[in-house]
Structure formats: structure tokens, C-alpha cells
Design a protein around this motif. Structure first.
Motif, PDB file in Angstrom:
ATOM      1  N   UNK A 269       0.158   7.575  -7.476  1.00 21.87           N
ATOM      2  CA  UNK A 269       1.287   7.138  -6.641  1.00 21.87           C
ATOM      3  C   UNK A 269       2.575   7.151  -7.472  1.00 21.87           C
ATOM      4  N   UNK A 270       3.691   7.085  -6.754  1.00 21.88           N
ATOM      5  CA  UNK A 270       5.013   7.033  -7.397  1.00 21.88           C
ATOM      6  C   UNK A 270       5.735   5.798  -6.843  1.00 21.88           C
ATOM      7  N   UNK A 271       6.326   5.009  -7.730  1.00 19.07           N
ATOM      8  CA  UNK A 271       7.093   3.842  -7.277  1.00 19.07           C
ATOM      9  C   UNK A 271       8.377   4.297  -6.599  1.00 19.07           C
ATOM     10  N   UNK A 272       8.744   3.578  -5.544  1.00 19.56           N
ATOM     11  CA  UNK A 272      10.002   3.863  -4.845  1.00 19.56           C
ATOM     12  C   UNK A 272      10.973   2.735  -5.179  1.00 19.56           C
ATOM     13  N   UNK A 273      12.112   3.114  -5.739  1.00 16.66           N
ATOM     14  CA  UNK A 273      13.073   2.117  -6.225  1.00 16.66           C
ATOM     15  C   UNK A 273      14.286   2.068  -5.307  1.00 16.66           C
ATOM     16  N   UNK A 274      14.675   0.858  -4.930  1.00 15.83           N
ATOM     17  CA  UNK A 274      15.910   0.683  -4.152  1.00 15.83           C
ATOM     18  C   UNK A 274      17.090   0.786  -5.132  1.00 15.83           C
ATOM     19  N   UNK A 275      17.938   1.804  -4.985  1.00 16.98           N
ATOM     20  CA  UNK A 275      19.000   1.999  -5.985  1.00 16.98           C
ATOM     21  C   UNK A 275      20.083   0.919  -5.942  1.00 16.98           C
ATOM     22  N   UNK A 276      20.083   0.113  -4.881  1.00 16.56           N
ATOM     23  CA  UNK A 276      21.105  -0.937  -4.798  1.00 16.56           C
ATOM     24  C   UNK A 276      20.747  -2.142  -5.662  1.00 16.56           C
ATOM     25  N   UNK A 277      19.418  -2.364  -5.886  1.00 20.66           N
ATOM     26  CA  UNK A 277      19.052  -3.545  -6.705  1.00 20.66           C
ATOM     27  C   UNK A 277      18.000  -3.226  -7.761  1.00 20.66           C
ATOM     28  N   UNK A 278      17.608  -1.971  -7.861  1.00 18.26           N
ATOM     29  CA  UNK A 278      16.656  -1.493  -8.871  1.00 18.26           C
ATOM     30  C   UNK A 278      15.260  -2.096  -8.731  1.00 18.26           C
ATOM     31  N   UNK A 279      14.921  -2.627  -7.541  1.00 17.26           N
ATOM     32  CA  UNK A 279      13.577  -3.171  -7.351  1.00 17.26           C
ATOM     33  C   UNK A 279      12.658  -2.092  -6.779  1.00 17.26           C
ATOM     34  N   UNK A 280      11.366  -2.225  -7.121  1.00 12.82           N
ATOM     35  CA  UNK A 280      10.366  -1.327  -6.533  1.00 12.82           C
ATOM     36  C   UNK A 280       9.971  -1.937  -5.186  1.00 12.82           C
ATOM     37  N   UNK A 281      10.172  -1.202  -4.094  1.00 15.96           N
ATOM     38  CA  UNK A 281       9.851  -1.808  -2.792  1.00 15.96           C
ATOM     39  C   UNK A 281       8.772  -1.042  -2.029  1.00 15.96           C
ATOM     40  N   UNK A 282       8.302   0.061  -2.579  1.00 14.75           N
ATOM     41  CA  UNK A 282       7.237   0.823  -1.907  1.00 14.75           C
ATOM     42  C   UNK A 282       6.630   1.780  -2.922  1.00 14.75           C
ATOM     43  N   UNK A 283       5.571   2.435  -2.494  1.00 15.42           N
ATOM     44  CA  UNK A 283       4.977   3.497  -3.312  1.00 15.42           C
ATOM     45  C   UNK A 283       4.628   4.667  -2.406  1.00 15.42           C
ATOM     46  N   UNK A 284       4.780   5.856  -2.947  1.00 16.22           N
ATOM     47  CA  UNK A 284       4.383   7.035  -2.161  1.00 16.22           C
ATOM     48  C   UNK A 284       3.233   7.750  -2.873  1.00 16.22           C
TER      49      UNK A 284
ATOM     50  N   UNK B 217       0.845  -1.204   0.000  1.00 12.96           N
ATOM     51  CA  UNK B 217       0.000   0.000   0.000  1.00 12.96           C
ATOM     52  C   UNK B 217       0.883   1.258   0.000  1.00 12.96           C
ATOM     53  N   UNK B 218       0.440   2.220  -0.756  1.00 10.82           N
ATOM     54  CA  UNK B 218       1.251   3.450  -0.848  1.00 10.82           C
ATOM     55  C   UNK B 218       1.155   4.253   0.451  1.00 10.82           C
ATOM     56  N   UNK B 219       2.191   5.018   0.730  1.00  5.26           N
ATOM     57  CA  UNK B 219       2.130   5.938   1.869  1.00  5.26           C
ATOM     58  C   UNK B 219       1.111   7.036   1.552  1.00  5.26           C
ATOM     59  N   UNK B 220       0.722   7.781   2.588  1.00  6.05           N
ATOM     60  CA  UNK B 220      -0.299   8.822   2.390  1.00  6.05           C
ATOM     61  C   UNK B 220       0.294  10.214   2.652  1.00  6.05           C
ATOM     62  N   UNK B 221      -0.488  11.206   2.303  1.00  6.23           N
ATOM     63  CA  UNK B 221      -0.131  12.587   2.639  1.00  6.23           C
ATOM     64  C   UNK B 221      -0.550  12.822   4.092  1.00  6.23           C
TER      65      UNK B 221
END
Ligand code: NAD
Length: 491
Positions: free
Chosen positions: A19-34, A1-5
């Protein structure tokens, strides 16, 4: 679930549901959404901040009452430091010890400003001698109003707190807009601020893209001040928007800071501080000393030693033990930094060390520490902010030449000088046209000391008492002797 305002004391979804995908720059995976806020959400957040400010629910509390809440924020940040630091590493890429350091600093900042605001409130009002005995004049400070704080991704929590802590200590209401690349620690901050008892509407959080959420916030007519940290082009846009409504701005912008190394210093210490000055936080530091000027006597030996030490740096996922260089924050930033290296190659300038993706690391935005030597001073990599682990090392022959080359920049944020001759260090420090000068070191930053730039590096100062004064209006109260006679119209 995405974070909220976080608007008016409640966590809410953005009105348009984006929403916007949050990418872990160490492995390029999407691990959250804001949540991706838009102008309508910005309006709601500013209205909430305005109402809370005008009602006096926070600004009319005593500095001690506000201080007690802010000290609670410090406690709650420290109680959650493990989780927040890990989130910061996944979001931003920085090594875990650096993330912990940032978060401890952020926690301290709330206590520091609580204390400073209390001291300011307890001090007697400043009396002004106006030179006319029938008049009595004094100065008082008023919280400035509704603050829009817009911050970048390189120290996601810390850059936010440098604004949020003094603004709240002063009694202002605030809308915070972190970078779309790294917002997660600011979402945690919103939870903590709520839990600590900051009244509804006094602190609001908008996550989202700059043009969609940041621009409407910075242009909103009910905002009294925009406190911005980020790039020069965005800072300039914010200033233009502020000019329209004559709004106060403070700007903490980019840099291309010089580090002057004289031939009487210990080369090992010089190499250590050069590395800390440019490889810490992957070089994504506004004050990074990215232009190093070394006295010609020690230039060759220092460059050799620098390359040897750079090779020993452990590169990897910031959560792994012993890692000193994590990935760059995003694919965009990675391409931008590689673009500078490719651009240099096109100008015939090759690094003496690094410049490539590290061998065997196929995913993640990793880059070797990169060293250029003997760079022409009109080359793009010498002049422009790269914002990556890329250093340019040049030689000089005299103190006068070193200072001239160091000051030959459109920026003026940081600077450093190293020599065993402390009188020379002081002379050079005073001659550099920058807001922060380090002597025999580079980068350590203290909440108590002023921070900010000359020239295109910004307007105003954060941290220390300067950081608190940013969030007050100065008011004079001048009284005329109640028994006096003015005698202009009525004799
Ligand atoms: P950026 O200017 O791209 O973004 C900064 C913030 O502004 C983000 O929250 C972004 O969403 C927002 N934004 C973007 N466009 C906007 C618009 N039109 N209106 C309003 N807001 C908008 O900067 P960045 O890439 O996030 O950060 C890197 C820059 O920050 C570097 O130049 C660095 O030197 C600078 N920086 C300066 C300091 C300092 O203290 N001087 C500290 C950290 C970073």
C-alpha cells in the motif's frame, strides 16, 4: 483500510499486498492508503481488458447503448459531487470551488462523448472518390482496442476522464493508472463506472507507483495504445517502450506558456488574467501562463499592481471558505518548486514578491504566490516548467520581439495574448507555436475544443472530436464491381 484495485469487474487487493500512504498536503497527515499494484496486477488488468475487448461485450453494443451507460456515469458523478470534491481537496490540496469545477467538467465529459459517438455512428459512412468507376471505397471507424491511460495528479479525476470518457464512448477497453499522489477520486470513478453498468473487464483501475505499475502497463504487449498525460521525461520513456512493439501513443506533456500583454489593454483585466493563469490550482497546471511578456510602457505599473493583488490572495486549507491558494500537492513537489526559487537566488535573481512559506503556516506545503520581474531569458526559471505558483514577468518593446520571445521555448502547449486591438490579437495568436491560444483571457478550457501541444508539449490532441478520434482505427473498405473484369492474369 486501503483502497483496492479494480480488475475484471471486481475490487481486489494487489497481489503483493503493498500500500501507499495518502498524505493531506494541507496538514501533512496520512488520512488514507491506496493499493500499490505491481507488474503481476498490471498483467491481470490488461488480460481482463483484452478479453473484454475481444469478446465484443462493449464494442459491439450500439453507440446509443454505450451512451446510455455513460450518461448514467454523469448522473452518478453529479449525485456524489460533494463527497468526491472533498476527497479531491484532501488528496490534492486544491481549493474546494476548483475541485467542484473539475468534477462537474468530468461529469459533463461522459455525456458529451456519449453524444458525439452517437452522432458519429449515425452519420453515413464517408465515401471516397478513388477515381476508378469500378471501385467503391468508404471509410469506417473501428474502436482502437485496449487502452492504457496513465495520468498525473494535478487534475486527478479530470485528466483521467479526458481519456476514459472518449475511450469508452468509442468502444475501447481501458486500464487506468492515476498518479500515486492522487488516486482517490479515480477509485470513486471505478465504483461509479461499475454501478453504471459498464461490463466487467472494460474498465480497470491500477493504483500504484509509476515504475512498478505504470511501466509494466505501458510496456504490455496486449495494449494497443498508451494515452499519457504527465511530464516530458516520463512521456519520452513511454514513447520508447511503445516504439519497441510499435504501439500508438498520445502524449500530453509539460509547458512553459507565454502571455503577451500589450499596452492598450486595461491593466486591471491583465492582472486578473495573469493571476488566474498562474495561481489557479497553485500553478500546477500544464498550460499555466508562467512567462508573462508585458509591453515596456505599462511594465512597471503592471508589476506593482500584480504584487498588490497577489498579497490579497487568501492562502490556506482548500476546504476553508474563501481560500484561493491551497498547498502544493506533496513534499516532493514543494521541495522542487522551492529548489527553483533557491536556484534563481544562486543566479542572483530574487522575487519581487513572495518566494517563502507564508508567515504563521508551519505545516502543509504552502508557498506564497511568487513573482519574478526582469528575468534574464537564459535563466532556468524563465525556461523550465516550475509547476508551482511562480510567475516570471518580462518586458518587450515590439510585437515582433514579443512573438520571438514567446516562441523561444522547447514547449508549445498554451499561450495567451491581451490587447484591445483584436486584429493584433489574432495575428499574434496565429504566430505563436502552441496548441492552445487564449485571447484576452488565460486558461478557461472547454470539452468541445481540441487540447494538446506542439514541440515537447506532446503528440496528438484530446477533447472535442479530436479526443474521440484518438480511440478509433480508421479502416477503408474498398469493393470492386461484382460484374467487373480485372483482366491482369486472366484475360
Ligand atoms: P509524471 O510524469 O511524474 O507522472 C505521470 C504519470 O506517469 C503518473 O501516473 C506516474 O505514476 C506515471 N509514471 C511515472 N513513471 C512512469 C514510468 N516509468 N512508466 C509509466 N508511467 C510512469 O508527471 P506528474 O508529476 O504526475 O505530472 C506533472 C506533469 O504533467 C507536468 O509536467 C505537467 O505539465 C504535465 N501535465 C500535462 C497536461 C497536458 O494536458 N499537457 C495536463 C496535466 C499535467
Amino acid at each position: 483500510m486501503a483502497t483496492q484495485l479494480f480488475i475484471n469487474g471486481e475490487f481486489v487487493d494487489p497481489l503483493q499486498g503493498q500500500t501507499i500512504d495518502v498524505i493531506n498536503p494541507a496538514d501533512e497527515t496520512v488520512f488514507a492508503q491506496i493499493a500499490a499494484a505491481t507488474a503481476e496486477d498490471a498483467d491481470l488488468a490488461v488480460q481482463a481488458a483484452r478479453r473484454s475487448f475481444d469478446s465484443g461485450v462493449w464494442r459491439n453494443k450500439s453507440a446509443q447503448e454505450r451512451g446510455a451507460v455513460l450518461r448514467k456515469v454523469t448522473e452518478l458523478i453529479m449525485a456524489n459531487i460533494d463527497a468526491i470534491a472533498e476527497l479531491e481537496v484532501k488528496d490534492n490540496g486544491k481549493p474546494l470551488p476548483e475541485a467542484r469545477w473539475d468534477i462537474e467538467d468530468a461529469a459533463f465529459c461522459f455525456t458529451y462523448y456519449a453524444g458525439l459517438a452517437e452522432q458519429m455512428a449515425a452519420a453515413p459512412d464517408e465515401e471516397i472518390d478513388v477515381g476508378e468507376p469500378r471501385f467503391h471505397s468508404k471509410v469506417v471507424r473501428d474502436p482502437l482496442g485496449v487502452v492504457a491511460a496513465i495520468v498525473p495528479w494535478n487534475f486527478p479525476l479530470l485528466m483521467a476522464v479526458w481519456k476514459v470518457a472518449p475511450a469508452l464512448a468509442a468502444g475501447c477497453s481501458i486500464v487506468l493508472k492515476p498518479s500515486e499522489l492522487c488516486s482517490l477520486s479515480c477509485v470513486e470513478l471505478a465504483k461509479i463506472i461499475h454501478q453504471a453498468g459498464v461490463p466487467d473487464g472494460v474498465f480497470n483501475l491500477l493504483t500504484g507507483y509509476g515504475p512498478d505499475a505504470g511501466a509494466p502497463l505501458s510496456e504490455h504487449p496486449l495494449v494497443d495504445k498508451v494515452a499519457f498525460t504527465g511530464s516530458v521525461p516520463t512521456g519520452s520513456r513511454i514513447m520508447q517502450a511503445a516504439a519497441k512493439d510499435v504501439r500508438t501513443v498520445s502524449l500530453e506533456l509539460g509547458g512553459k506558456s507565454p502571455f503577451i500583454i500589450f499596452d492598450d489593454c486595461d491593466i486591471e483585466k491583465a492582472v486578473e488574467w495573469i493571476m488566474f493563469g498562474i495561481f489557479w490550482n497553485q500553478g500546477q497546471v500544464c498550460s499555466a501562463t508562467s512567462r508573462v511578456l508585458v509591453h515596456e510602457e505599462i511594465f512597471e505599473s503592471l508589476v506593482v499592481r500584480l504584487c498588490i493583488e497577489a498579497e490579497k490572495i487568501t492562502i490556506g486549507n482548500g476546504l476553508d471558505d474563501g481560500v484561493l491558494l491551497g498547498p502544493l500537492v506533496s513534499e516532493g513537489q514543494y521541495r522542487k518548486v522551492l529548489g527553483f526559487i533557491e536556484g534563481a537566488a544562486a543566479e542572483g535573481i530574487e522575487p519581487v514578491f513572495g518566494g517563502e512559506r507564508p508567515a504563521g503556516m508551519e505545516t502543509g506545503y504552502f508557498l506564497e504566490p511568487t513573482i519574478f520581474a526582469d528575468v534574464p531569458t537564459d535563466a532556468t526559471i524563465w525556461k523550465e516548467e516550475i509547476f508551482g505558483p511562480v510567475v516570471c514577468v518580462n518586458k518587450f518593446s515590439s510585437e515582433e520581439e514579443a512573438v520571438r520571445l514567446a516562441n523561444d521555448s522547447e514547449f508549445g502547449l498554451g499561450g495567451a495574448v491581451m490587447s484591445d486591438d483584436l486584429a493584433r490579437c489574432d495575428r499574434v495568436a496565429r504566430a505563436l507555436r502552441s496548441g492552445i491560444i487564449w485571447v484576452n483571457c488565460s486558461q478557461p478550457t472547454f470539452t468541445q475544443a481540441p487540447w494538446g501541444g506542439y514541440k515537447k508539449s506532446g503528440i496528438g490532441r484530446e477533447l472535442g472530436r479530436w479526443g474521440l478520434e484518438n480511440y478509433f482505427e480508421v479502416k477503408q473498405i474498398t469493393s470492386f464491381d461484382k460484374d467487373g473484369h480485372w483482366g491482369w492474369y486472366i484475360k
